[in-house]
Scaffold this motif. Structure first.
Motif, PDB file in Angstrom:
ATOM      1  N   GLU A 166       0.837  -1.209   0.000  1.00 22.99           N
ATOM      2  CA  GLU A 166       0.000   0.000   0.000  1.00 22.99           C
ATOM      3  C   GLU A 166       0.870   1.256   0.000  1.00 22.99           C
ATOM      4  N   PHE A 167       1.911   1.243   0.809  1.00 22.77           N
ATOM      5  CA  PHE A 167       2.812   2.400   0.844  1.00 22.77           C
ATOM      6  C   PHE A 167       3.416   2.650  -0.532  1.00 22.77           C
ATOM      7  N   ASN A 168       3.920   1.600  -1.145  1.00 21.45           N
ATOM      8  CA  ASN A 168       4.547   1.739  -2.463  1.00 21.45           C
ATOM      9  C   ASN A 168       3.570   2.246  -3.515  1.00 21.45           C
ATOM     10  N   ALA A 169       2.302   1.889  -3.381  1.00 22.22           N
ATOM     11  CA  ALA A 169       1.292   2.321  -4.349  1.00 22.22           C
ATOM     12  C   ALA A 169       0.992   3.820  -4.236  1.00 22.22           C
ATOM     13  N   TYR A 170       1.159   4.379  -3.030  1.00 17.49           N
ATOM     14  CA  TYR A 170       0.759   5.773  -2.805  1.00 17.49           C
ATOM     15  C   TYR A 170       1.919   6.724  -2.519  1.00 17.49           C
ATOM     16  N   VAL A 171       3.131   6.223  -2.406  1.00 16.75           N
ATOM     17  CA  VAL A 171       4.263   7.047  -1.969  1.00 16.75           C
ATOM     18  C   VAL A 171       4.485   8.286  -2.830  1.00 16.75           C
ATOM     19  N   ASN A 172       4.215   8.220  -4.119  1.00 16.07           N
ATOM     20  CA  ASN A 172       4.463   9.371  -4.997  1.00 16.07           C
ATOM     21  C   ASN A 172       3.487  10.522  -4.768  1.00 16.07           C
ATOM     22  N   ASN A 173       2.362  10.239  -4.135  1.00 18.66           N
ATOM     23  CA  ASN A 173       1.360  11.278  -3.866  1.00 18.66           C
ATOM     24  C   ASN A 173       1.226  11.580  -2.380  1.00 18.66           C
ATOM     25  N   LEU A 174       2.157  11.075  -1.579  1.00 17.09           N
ATOM     26  CA  LEU A 174       2.040  11.127  -0.124  1.00 17.09           C
ATOM     27  C   LEU A 174       3.012  12.117   0.496  1.00 17.09           C
ATOM     28  N   VAL A 175       2.559  12.775   1.537  1.00 18.40           N
ATOM     29  CA  VAL A 175       3.413  13.557   2.416  1.00 18.40           C
ATOM     30  C   VAL A 175       2.914  13.297   3.841  1.00 18.40           C
ATOM     31  N   ILE A 176       3.823  13.361   4.779  1.00 14.61           N
ATOM     32  CA  ILE A 176       3.468  13.210   6.185  1.00 14.61           C
ATOM     33  C   ILE A 176       3.634  14.573   6.847  1.00 14.61           C
ATOM     34  N   ILE A 177       2.655  14.938   7.658  1.00 13.55           N
ATOM     35  CA  ILE A 177       2.739  16.162   8.455  1.00 13.55           C
ATOM     36  C   ILE A 177       3.125  15.752   9.869  1.00 13.55           C
ATOM     37  N   GLU A 178       4.185  16.355  10.357  1.00  8.83           N
ATOM     38  CA  GLU A 178       4.634  16.103  11.732  1.00  8.83           C
ATOM     39  C   GLU A 178       4.309  17.322  12.575  1.00  8.83           C
ATOM     40  N   MET A 179       3.694  17.101  13.729  1.00  4.33           N
ATOM     41  CA  MET A 179       3.433  18.189  14.672  1.00  4.33           C
ATOM     42  C   MET A 179       4.221  17.910  15.937  1.00  4.33           C
ATOM     43  N   THR A 180       5.201  18.754  16.209  1.00  5.93           N
ATOM     44  CA  THR A 180       5.969  18.665  17.445  1.00  5.93           C
ATOM     45  C   THR A 180       5.192  19.428  18.514  1.00  5.93           C
ATOM     46  N   ILE A 181       4.786  18.715  19.545  1.00  4.77           N
ATOM     47  CA  ILE A 181       3.944  19.311  20.585  1.00  4.77           C
ATOM     48  C   ILE A 181       4.795  20.171  21.515  1.00  4.77           C
ATOM     49  N   GLU A 182       4.356  21.416  21.674  1.00  2.00           N
ATOM     50  CA  GLU A 182       5.022  22.339  22.591  1.00  2.00           C
ATOM     51  C   GLU A 182       4.247  22.502  23.892  1.00  2.00           C
ATOM     52  N   HIS A 183       2.944  22.317  23.826  1.00  2.00           N
ATOM     53  CA  HIS A 183       2.081  22.469  25.011  1.00  2.00           C
ATOM     54  C   HIS A 183       0.848  21.605  24.797  1.00  2.00           C
ATOM     55  N   MET A 184       0.445  20.908  25.842  1.00  2.00           N
ATOM     56  CA  MET A 184      -0.715  20.019  25.715  1.00  2.00           C
ATOM     57  C   MET A 184      -1.442  19.955  27.050  1.00  2.00           C
ATOM     58  N   THR A 185      -2.762  20.020  26.979  1.00  2.00           N
ATOM     59  CA  THR A 185      -3.579  19.841  28.177  1.00  2.00           C
ATOM     60  C   THR A 185      -4.728  18.893  27.867  1.00  2.00           C
ATOM     61  N   ALA A 186      -5.137  18.198  28.918  1.00  2.00           N
ATOM     62  CA  ALA A 186      -6.337  17.369  28.858  1.00  2.00           C
ATOM     63  C   ALA A 186      -7.306  17.930  29.901  1.00  2.00           C
ATOM     64  N   LYS A 187      -8.569  17.865  29.553  1.00  2.00           N
ATOM     65  CA  LYS A 187      -9.589  18.458  30.398  1.00  2.00           C
ATOM     66  C   LYS A 187     -10.767  17.501  30.466  1.00  2.00           C
ATOM     67  N   GLY A 188     -11.407  17.421  31.617  1.00  2.00           N
ATOM     68  CA  GLY A 188     -12.576  16.575  31.758  1.00  2.00           C
ATOM     69  C   GLY A 188     -13.510  17.108  32.819  1.00  2.00           C
ATOM     70  N   SER A 189     -14.780  16.827  32.653  1.00  2.00           N
ATOM     71  CA  SER A 189     -15.766  17.243  33.632  1.00  2.00           C
ATOM     72  C   SER A 189     -16.009  16.114  34.615  1.00  2.00           C
ATOM     73  N   MET A 190     -16.598  16.431  35.726  1.00  2.00           N
ATOM     74  CA  MET A 190     -16.942  15.403  36.719  1.00  2.00           C
ATOM     75  C   MET A 190     -17.880  14.392  36.057  1.00  2.00           C
ATOM     76  N   GLY A 191     -17.601  13.136  36.286  1.00  2.00           N
ATOM     77  CA  GLY A 191     -18.445  12.096  35.716  1.00  2.00           C
ATOM     78  C   GLY A 191     -18.122  11.767  34.285  1.00  2.00           C
ATOM     79  N   SER A 192     -17.069  12.346  33.738  1.00  2.00           N
ATOM     80  CA  SER A 192     -16.731  12.040  32.335  1.00  2.00           C
ATOM     81  C   SER A 192     -16.397  10.566  32.200  1.00  2.00           C
ATOM     82  N   VAL A 193     -16.752  10.017  31.073  1.00  2.00           N
ATOM     83  CA  VAL A 193     -16.584   8.592  30.839  1.00  2.00           C
ATOM     84  C   VAL A 193     -15.277   8.306  30.160  1.00  2.00           C
ATOM     85  N   MET A 194     -14.812   7.095  30.261  1.00  2.00           N
ATOM     86  CA  MET A 194     -13.581   6.681  29.593  1.00  2.00           C
ATOM     87  C   MET A 194     -13.882   6.223  28.206  1.00  2.00           C
TER      88      MET A 194
END
Length: 159
Positions: A131-159
């Motif tokens: 699959e990679f070989n079939a699409y490599v000529n039209n493919l690019v990967i976007i890399e996002m280097t995380i500088e800041h990250m937060t997670a937030k949840g309300s009381m009773g939030s489900v998993m």
């Protein structure tokens, strides 16, 4: 540089943020688009070593935005449960801020594309190289280097 979360009681631990990113399959990448309008696009992703990776065609609005401005944010909603009788929502989410770049080196793309494919199509691992070989000529990967990250949840939030 980055704002602190306003409702600190809803702040979830960094480890929970990483678990949410590992567990989920899609989120929304926000970029600076045409005429400086925000451009938010839903994408599948893989989270590896404090970085997010997305696959894309080589051309389009998303790629133009990445080339234009390197800062971005990415949001994943882990749970969203409406509690109508309490006029509230129980939720869990992650938002990451960072810098994006295009990866066009074939071997680096192969490594990340394989990780993406294993996340979403691991039962078909033997077909990933083909699959990679079939699409490599039209493919690019976007890399996002995380500088800041937060997670937030309300009381009773489900998993």
């Amino acid at each position: 540089m980055f704002r602190e979360i306003r409702r600190v009681k809803q702040l979830l631990p960094k480890e929970t943020a990483k678990e949410i990113l590992d567990r989920n399959t899609s989120g929304t990448l926000a970029l600076l688009g045409d005429d400086d309008y925000p451009y938010a696009v839903p994408l599948s992703y893989v989270y590896i070593n404090e970085k997010l990776y997305f696959h894309s065609a080589k051309n389009g609005h998303k790629i133009d935005a990445v080339k234009k401005y390197e800062k971005a944010s990415f949001c994943v909603i882990d749970s969203d449960q409406i509690v109508p009788e309490k006029f509230t929502t129980h939720y869990r989410s992650v938002i990451a801020f960072g810098k994006v770049r295009l990866i066009e080196d074939v071997e680096e793309m192969r490594s990340i594309a394989t990780a993406l494919a294993m996340k979403y199509s691991g039962d078909f691992a033997e077909r990933i190289p083909e699959e990679f070989n079939a699409y490599v000529n039209n493919l690019v990967i976007i890399e996002m280097t995380i500088e800041h990250m937060t997670a937030k949840g309300s009381m009773g939030s489900v998993m």
